[in-house]
Scaffold this active site. Structure first.
Site, PDB file in Angstrom:
ATOM      1  N   HIS A  55     -37.727  16.649 -29.247  1.00  0.00           N
ATOM      2  CA  HIS A  55     -36.541  16.315 -30.040  1.00  0.00           C
ATOM      3  C   HIS A  55     -35.260  16.889 -29.457  1.00  0.00           C
ATOM      4  CE1 HIS A  55     -40.137  16.308 -32.622  1.00  0.00           C
ATOM      5  NE2 HIS A  55     -39.623  15.198 -33.068  1.00  0.00           N
ATOM      6  N   HIS A  63     -35.689  10.778 -33.218  1.00  0.00           N
ATOM      7  CA  HIS A  63     -35.528   9.349 -33.394  1.00  0.00           C
ATOM      8  C   HIS A  63     -34.167   8.896 -32.872  1.00  0.00           C
ATOM      9  CE1 HIS A  63     -33.921  11.230 -37.037  1.00  0.00           C
ATOM     10  NE2 HIS A  63     -33.307  10.120 -37.364  1.00  0.00           N
ATOM     11  N   GLY A 119     -36.547   3.719 -35.093  1.00  0.00           N
ATOM     12  CA  GLY A 119     -35.616   2.629 -35.387  1.00  0.00           C
ATOM     13  C   GLY A 119     -35.497   1.605 -34.275  1.00  0.00           C
ATOM     14  N   MET A 149     -43.578   2.052 -34.646  1.00  0.00           N
ATOM     15  CA  MET A 149     -44.611   2.351 -35.628  1.00  0.00           C
ATOM     16  C   MET A 149     -44.632   1.268 -36.708  1.00  0.00           C
ATOM     17  SD  MET A 149     -45.111   5.825 -37.928  1.00  0.00           S
ATOM     18  CE  MET A 149     -45.084   6.974 -36.595  1.00  0.00           C
ATOM     19  N   SER A 150     -43.844   1.448 -37.759  1.00  0.00           N
ATOM     20  CA  SER A 150     -43.870   0.500 -38.876  1.00  0.00           C
ATOM     21  C   SER A 150     -43.381  -0.884 -38.464  1.00  0.00           C
ATOM     22  CB  SER A 150     -43.045   1.028 -40.055  1.00  0.00           C
ATOM     23  OG  SER A 150     -41.746   1.357 -39.632  1.00  0.00           O
TER      24      SER A 150
END
Length: 205
Positions: free
Chosen positions: A103, A123, A157, A177-178
């Protein structure tokens, strides 16, 4: 060509996971089993079912569980800050493909020094998975890719309309991912990402 990684959400049943992964694997480079609630035994069972259904072991990456990755003979392991040290894992299992979730630039440099094969950094953009946390953005991504030599895979995102921006910032691939696992049509979504990455690869050969 940019690599395309997908990460399971830890929120779907084995049946859903198996159904999605067996259909999307031709379009992705790496499938991360990020199933924190599963025991080692459950993960081994999931991997063996996926393998029996034709999912190549060399595309599977196990989150955190070095033991499962080694026993199952999959491609690699994704290490988090609480996981085993990348250097120790590499020393004992040199053939394991090792990714570190990072990160910051400092964490990325540390991962590189410890022998990680790549970093998962994010992210990048605002995402529901990290609601309330401000994204790190493209400029920070670009700063990191300039200062470390191992590939940086961007996460957070990532959508079809921003993949090229991420690659322009120096990322060697994207992780979703999603965006794939929760899509109405995961296969269609995986194909879209795959075609964007292939097009980018051809343009930048």
């Amino acid at each position: 060509m940019g690599e395309f990684h997908v990460l399971s959400t830890g929120q779907q049943s084995n049946e859903q996971l198996i159904e999605i992964i067996t259909h999307i694997h031709p379009y992705v480079d790496a499938i991360h089993l990020r199933e924190k609630a599963k025991t080692a035994k459950e993960l081994v069972s999931l991997v063996s079912t996926l393998s029996a259904k034709g999912v190549p072991l060399e595309k599977l990456i196990i989150n955190d569980r070095v033991d499962v990755a080694v026993v199952c003979g999959v491609r690699g392991v994704q290490l988090a800050y609480h996981s085993l040290n990348a250097k120790a894992v590499k020393e004992h299992f040199p053939s394991l493909y090792i990714g570190c979730s990072v990160h910051s630039l400092e964490e990325a440099q540390e991962a590189e020094q410890e022998g990680a094969d790549y970093c998962l950094y994010g992210h990048i953009f605002a995402t529901d998975c990290k609601a309330g946390l401000s994204p790190r953005g493209l400029s920070e991504l670009a700063a990191i890719t300039k200062q470390i030599d191992i590939p940086v895979i961007a996460i957070g995102g990532i959508k079809p309309n921003n993949v090229e921006k991420v690659l322009q910032a120096g990322a060697k691939g994207v992780a979703v991912m999603s965006g794939v696992f929760f899509a109405d049509d995961p296969v269609a979504e995986a194909r879209v990402f795959s075609s964007i990455l292939k097009k980018w690869g051809r343009k930048n050969e």
